[in-house]
Enzyme design. Structure first.
Site, PDB file in Angstrom:
ATOM      1  N   VAL A 101     -21.559 -88.972  -7.317  1.00  0.00           N
ATOM      2  CA  VAL A 101     -20.441 -89.913  -7.346  1.00  0.00           C
ATOM      3  C   VAL A 101     -20.761 -91.025  -6.357  1.00  0.00           C
ATOM      4  CG1 VAL A 101     -17.978 -90.245  -6.981  1.00  0.00           C
ATOM      5  CG2 VAL A 101     -18.816 -88.077  -7.898  1.00  0.00           C
ATOM      6  N   CYS A 102     -20.912 -92.249  -6.856  1.00  0.00           N
ATOM      7  CA  CYS A 102     -21.290 -93.374  -6.003  1.00  0.00           C
ATOM      8  C   CYS A 102     -20.061 -94.151  -5.602  1.00  0.00           C
ATOM      9  CB  CYS A 102     -22.279 -94.271  -6.735  1.00  0.00           C
ATOM     10  SG  CYS A 102     -23.905 -93.519  -6.854  1.00  0.00           S
ATOM     11  N   LEU A 103     -19.789 -94.131  -4.312  1.00  0.00           N
ATOM     12  CA  LEU A 103     -18.583 -94.748  -3.784  1.00  0.00           C
ATOM     13  C   LEU A 103     -18.820 -95.066  -2.316  1.00  0.00           C
ATOM     14  CD1 LEU A 103     -15.638 -95.238  -4.924  1.00  0.00           C
ATOM     15  CD2 LEU A 103     -15.010 -93.121  -3.770  1.00  0.00           C
TER      16      LEU A 103
END
Length: 867
Positions: free
Chosen positions: A694-696
């Site tokens: 999850v890219c955040l």
């Protein structure tokens, strides 16, 4: 390359004003410490054959050649139509000798020349049975002076080249490497590579290796090495400095050949070039044309678009099947596959046209499916395999840089400079030119290392060995050479798993209205604790009726529509009851929790205090469509289910996340979050990876603004979940890809975003099917309530509306494409896109998306019978 209209001369474009409009260019330059002044609108920066750069008006030039490489992805100029891959380049060049100024008459095939610097960083070399990567080169130059004999100047980093230099070149770069005033030095007469630093990667896999000890790191005699990949030879364009492969075919005049710097007189500069390109298109056809008739394909959907010869896995059947792409219709998003069976087993050679959304030609990281043109590989011995099942191709190569055994670049430059200066002092004047072995005869024994030059339709791969010989192999006889470089020859970031900084996320403007919930900037705001409420909303499902007799006179032609009742709604203002509990503390962690294998660690009092506060915030402040479970036996684990928000292609689909709070690092570091993807290897968002990443920015898995990163003082788990919903599950997820936000408002960007939305909507219907078939553990009651029985504020279960919507989308798509197929003389690229009358903001589904949705629908309909 450009030609200025008056006067006529060839120049190479270095920078374009349009590429520097966004602030990210200046930000990247500042990050690297590089001085940067953007070009004025309408201007280009160009390189002249003489080596100087100037700025000229874009309107005053015309394109005469383009700098393509083999395996580049292109489209026809103008950006229309399908994508293609370059399979061959044929370039003719004009040359001028640099030192004498002699213009060599005629034109030459670029294959007749090689780069003047015979060995540079990122080249591949072989010594014995070892292949390695050149990490650094130390050079010695012979430099003309204003008065007196030429002098020697040394430097690392391939900064020296034959010809004139800028006035301050030696003053700025080499103030301590010479024993006289740098201003007295003139042009460079000759350059020799005298020391090479090599990072040895792996050994010959095709022969019998007797010496497994790594060769030495620093080489003062490059002629002992075989140059098997010369990166500087891949592209010859205006301004590049080259020499003839065969000097006897183009001899120097006697007075130059007898001079002390004869090799320097052999160096030429390319003054003009003309390239013919051969292209293999996605549909399997080929074409040949001048380079300016093509352009780089910048917005290809790498997860869907495929090319003939690609090998991957088709997930639309059980079990999934390995197949080879025969062709693809990019507008329809359909792929024609030839199925593969080991040893010619059952099903070998069968062909089927399927949805490109269900074919994965990449593989879940760290695995790699197949290879690509331009890859460098190793070959096994006859009768031996690489140890994995097709289509996976294992990587091979143990880089000392990756393991930390190789010195850092700064220390390498110090060491190679010390060795180089000492070695230069021992060389006679004139010194011999010691170049690595490059002749076909010398390279003929190296038949275990090669470059991929073709992908055959039966799944085999054709390699070109360093000598130029070619041979084809099945995938299970090759290894992908892992040299630590990306496709463009640049170092790749090491994937640190769930907590790595690799990925892609940028805040969508559409989500700005929720910024207060995502990240509070006010002093002392702490965690966002206000309840976030979703307005009750519904998506009408309409039956579409197209009149086959009607002629569509324009792209947005009206279609006959019969409205039909039906609503797919979201949980809104739902009070917790026995079937819908936003937060629960359960006794045991489910066995399928991604982080359950993390060894339990006795938590500190401070950790438990923080976790308790996090639980209290979650229990009081979760929006109705975000559900969270905590566990008594593992205070460090959480599980979250988010129902995709309405008005987005994620609507009504379930998204499952597992969370790990490290007892030794949290809250100083953010939690680790794993996404359970049920899309068969294809991403439904640039920020949600098939392997679970999850890219955040809030998770520190993307280098966003500092204020967006995790802060132990002001960030919370609630913010993480709301950020995933608000900043990832957006109306147009395509623009979340770094750099793509610049395409907003352009025709190209809108078209790409429409296709991405289609992919997301269709694939997330499979998420609904997966959750209804196998409800996520600890959310079984909520899944039954939402999709079957219905919630008090949502009416009937959502599954019925989702099925009804899918049927309407398919009916609309099939009728529209039936009309398209009936229009004679309409090319595939010219078929018009029509806005959907079923889902607001969507276009009518492509045929490939329809195939995928139809397959999912067959699985959804029987689920309606469940109680």
């Amino acid at each position: 390359m450009l030609t200025e209209l008056l006067p006529v001369s060839s120049r190479r474009v270095q920078r374009c004003w349009e590429d520097e409009r966004g602030p990210e260019v200046a930000e990247e330059a500042a990050r690297r410490g590089i001085p940067f002044t953007p070009l004025d609108p309408g201007f280009l920066e160009v390189l002249h054959p003489s080596g100087i750069t100037t700025q000229i008006l874009e309107s005053a030039v015309t394109v005469t050649d383009r700098g393509f490489l083999n395996a580049d992805l292109v489209r026809a100029f103008g950006g229309k139509g399908q994508a293609g891959i370059i399979t061959q380049l044929s370039t003719t060049i004009s040359l001028q000798r640099i030192l004498s100024g002699e213009i060599i008459e005629g034109t030459f095939d670029a294959k007749e020349v090689v780069a003047a610097s015979r060995i540079v960083r990122n080249d591949h070399v072989v010594y014995g049975d070892w292949v390695g990567l050149v990490e650094e080169v130390f050079e010695m130059a012979l430099v003309e002076t204003r008065e007196g004999p030429p002098r020697r100047v040394c430097d690392s980093g391939s900064t020296l080249s034959v010809g004139a230099t800028s006035e301050n070149f030696f003053l700025d770069r080499l103030p301590t490497a010479i024993d006289q005033n740098p201003a007295d030095l003139q042009r460079v007469l000759d350059v020799k590579q005298i020391v090479v630093a090599v990072n040895w990667l792996c050994t010959n896999q095709r022969g019998t290796v007797t010496d497994f000890d790594r060769p030495k790191r620093y080489w003062t005699d490059p002629s002992e090495l075989s140059l098997v990949r010369a990166s500087a030879d891949h592209l010859h364009s205006v301004g590049d400095k080259v020499i003839f492969r065969d000097q006897s075919a183009h001899p120097l005049s006697p007075h130059l050949s007898d001079s002390s710097n004869a090799r320097g007189h052999q160096v030429c500069v390319i003054t003009n070039s003309s390239t013919t390109v051969s292209v293999l298109w996605q549909d399997g056809t080929t074409s040949v044309g001048p380079a300016p008739s093509f352009e780089h394909c910048l917005n290809i959907d790498e997860e869907v678009d495929a090319f003939p010869g690609d090998v991957g896995v088709f997930s639309g059947c059980t079990p999934p099947r390995v197949a080879v792409v025969q062709s693809m219709k990019s507008k329809q998003r359909t792929v024609k596959l030839r199925f593969y069976a080991p040893e010619g087993g059952e099903g070998e050679g069968e062909e089927e046209t399927v949805s490109g959304l269900e074919f994965d030609q990449h593989g879940p990281p760290p695995e790699v499916y197949g290879v690509r043109r331009g890859d460098y590989v190793l070959v096994t011995r006859e009768g031996e395999k690489n140890g994995v099942e097709i289509p996976t191709v294992p990587r091979l190569g143990e880089s000392d840089v990756a393991t930390g055994a190789f010195p850092p670049p700064e220390l390498v430059r110090v060491e190679i400079s010390q060795i180089g200066l000492n070695h230069a002092a021992t060389l006679p004047d004139p010194s011999p030119s010691l170049s690595p072995k490059t002749s076909p005869t010398a390279l003929a024994p190296i038949n275990w290392y090669g470059e991929v030059v073709d992908l055959l339709l039966d799944g085999r791969v054709t390699l070109r060995f360093p000598s130029g010989a070619r041979e084809s192999f099945p995938l299970d006889r090759i290894y992908l050479l892992d040299d630590g470089l990306g496709p463009g020859g640049e170092g790749e970031e090491v994937d640190g798993g769930e907590g790595s900084s690799q990925g892609s996320w940028e805040t969508d403007e559409e989500a700005d209205e929720q910024d207060d919930a995502v990240m509070s900037e006010s002093e002392g705001a702490g965690w966002a604790e206000d309840d976030e409420e979703e307005e009750e909303n519904g998506l009408e499902v309409k039956e579409i009726v197209l009149d086959a007799e009607e002629e569509r006179k324009e792209e947005g032609a009206e279609q006959k529509v019969e409205e039909k009742k039906g609503v797919v709604s979201m949980p809104a203002e739902v009070e917790d009851d026995e079937n819908w509990k936003r937060f629960l503390m359960l006794e045991e962690t489910p066995s399928d929790h991604y982080y359950s294998s993390q060894p339990p660690v006795a938590p500190s009092k401070a950790f438990m205090s923080r976790v308790q506060k996090e639980h209290n915030v979650l229990a009081s402040s979760l929006p109705p469509n975000i559900l969270v479970r905590a566990y008594e036996d593992r205070a460090d684990l959480l599980r979250c289910l988010i129902i995709g928000p309405l008005g987005t292609p994620f609507a009504n689909a379930p998204f499952l996340f597992d969370v790990f709070l490290s007892p030794t690092k949290f809250p100083a570091e953010p939690p680790l979050v794993h996404f359970h993807s049920w899309a068969g290897g294809t991403r439904v968002s640039p920020n949600l990876y098939a392997e679970g990443k999850v890219c955040l920015s809030l998770l520190n898995t993307w280098h966003g603004d500092k204020t967006e990163s995790w802060s132990a003082a002001r960030s919370s788990i609630l913010q993480v979940f709301i950020s995933i919903q608000a900043l990832i599950m957006t109306v147009n997820p395509y623009y979340s890809e770094p750099g793509f936000e610049k395409q907003q408002g352009t025709l190209e960007g809108t078209a790409a975003s429409d296709l991405y939305n289609e992919r997301t909507l269709v694939l997330t219907r499979a998420f609904v099917k997966r959750a209804c078939e196998y409800p996520p553990k600890d959310f079984e009651a909520e899944v039954r309530a939402y999709y079957y029985a219905g919630l008090p504020t949502t009416g009937p279960g959502a599954l019925a509306g989702i099925v009804e919507q899918a049927k309407a989308l398919l009916q609309e798509s099939e009728q529209l494409h039936a009309l398209d197929d009936g229009e004679e003389g309409v090319e595939e690229s010219e078929k018009r896109k029509v806005e959907s009358r079923v889902v607001e903001g969507m276009m009518v589904l492509t045929e490939g998306a329809g195939l995928s949705l139809k397959r999912t629908l067959k699985g959804l309909e029987p689920l309606l019978e469940r109680k």
